[in-house]
Structures are given as C-alpha cells and as structure tokens.
Design an enzyme around this catalytic site. Structure first.
Site, short mmCIF file in Angstrom:
data_model
loop_
_atom_site.label_atom_id
_atom_site.label_comp_id
_atom_site.label_asym_id
_atom_site.label_seq_id
_atom_site.Cartn_x
_atom_site.Cartn_y
_atom_site.Cartn_z
N SER A 82 5.88 1.71 4.03
CA SER A 82 7.32 1.90 4.19
C SER A 82 7.82 3.05 3.33
O SER A 82 8.63 3.88 3.77
CB SER A 82 8.08 0.61 3.85
OG SER A 82 7.77 -0.41 4.77
N SER A 92 0.82 -1.22 0.00
CA SER A 92 0.00 0.00 0.00
C SER A 92 0.85 1.26 0.00
O SER A 92 0.39 2.33 -0.42
CB SER A 92 -0.95 0.01 1.20
OG SER A 92 -0.23 0.00 2.42
N SER A 128 -0.18 -4.72 10.50
CA SER A 128 -1.01 -4.73 11.73
C SER A 128 -2.49 -4.89 11.38
O SER A 128 -3.27 -3.95 11.54
CB SER A 128 -0.75 -3.47 12.57
OG SER A 128 -0.74 -2.29 11.82
#
Length: 200
Positions: free
Chosen positions: A41, A38, A108
């Site tokens: 990072s 997505s 997460s």
C-alpha cells in the site's frame, strides 16, 4: 460459473484504444502482492502520486479499502480470499478497458488466483509486482498490529503465520523492501513502465 442467463455483451462506440490514445498511455494493471506489512500500500500510494504528476490517469484499489464496500461480505477463508481476488480482477479489467493504469495492493497469497486475473486481461496488461520482505521484517514493522494479534491467537488464518503465502514464480517486477527505499521502489516501477512503452 456464471448464474446469469439471457445476457448479451453490449459494445461501446468508444474503444479501449480510443481511450488509451486520449490518455497518451497504455492500459495496465500493476498487481502488488506480498505479505502484510511488506509495503504494498505504501508503494502504491506513492507511485500513484508520481504517475499523477506525470499526467497518467490512474486508480488505486487497496485490499482494506475494497473490503469496506465491494467485498464487505467476504472473510479470510481460502474460498473468500479467492472470491476477493476474482472480484478485484474483474474491476481491474473494467478499469483497463477504461484506459487507466490501475494499481492493486492485495496480499493475494495464492498463485492460481493471481494467474486467473492475468488470464482475463489482455496480453501484457497484467504486471505482477512482488513486494518482497521477510516475515521477520514484516513482523517488526507490523503497522496494523496484526502479527502481534496472530501470534497471540486472536487472528486465525493469518498469511505468513498460520496460512500460506505462495511467492510469485515469474513476476515482472520484484521490489525488495528489506533493502530498497520507498523512492527507489517507486522509481524501479516507473522505469519499467517507461522501458516497456506503457507511458507515452
């Protein structure tokens, strides 16, 4: 539940507020969550560079990087994912106490895990950044070739394919990388930090 016994917290003579005043900015944990590919990072790396140029003391915790050391004994089962986030949350809490703005880039996937991190931090220190992109977009990017492996059955329990991703219910910031450029994404976050008085 802690297995440690006979332990007592030892206070420091230098407080979080002291460190924040020296740094000339507030502590915060920018928690980037979203599917693999997505842009978590990529955005966090560029944001850290921009904050550094502004004189902000930061540290970046990245999902893959942390699994090279601190969490190298964890896999990708639901239980291990939860423990992964619990440990990272505790490290982020220490960094917040040190007066830093911490950037964490982790899929997460579970809302409760993210909520648990929010709850251990001081009020307003947890800033959930939902890096939103469709599975189709992430699969087209596939920077690590993981979606291809997941589709081929080489990776089991891959988020967005055969494991769930629970979208944030009320994130502080939403970045739509289907539509926003990297520059716009970073600026959106910097504007939020300035508007909410995190930066001095």
């Amino acid at each position: 539940m802690s297995k440690s016994t006979n332990i007592v917290w030892h206070d420091s003579k230098v407080t979080k507020q002291d460190r924040q005043e020296m740094n000339n900015h507030r502590s915060a944990v920018l928690w980037f969550t979203g599917l693999s590919g997505s842009g978590k990072s990529t955005i966090s790396v560029e944001l850290e560079k921009k904050l550094y140029e502004l004189g902000v003391r930061t540290y970046r915790l990245d999902g893959d990087n942390v699994r090279h050391g601190l969490n190298n004994n964890l896999g990708f089962s639901p239980e291990d994912r939860t423990e992964n986030i619990r440990r990272v949350g505790e490290v982020a809490k220490l960094m917040a106490d040190a007066g830093l703005i911490t950037l964490t880039a982790f899929i997460s996937p579970y809302q409760q895990d993210r909520n648990n991190v929010r709850q251990i931090l001081a009020e307003d220190e947890f800033i959930e950044v939902y890096v939103k992109a469709s599975v189709e977009t992430c699969e087209q990017r596939d920077p690590k070739g993981l979606y291809k492996k997941a589709r081929a059955g080489e990776i089991k329990g891959f988020t967005g394919i055969d494991a769930p991703y629970e979208e944030p219910t009320n994130p502080e910031i939403v970045i739509e990388t289907d539509h926003q450029s990297l520059e716009d994404s970073v600026q959106t976050i910097i504007d939020y930090l300035k508007d909410h008085s995190y930066l001095g």
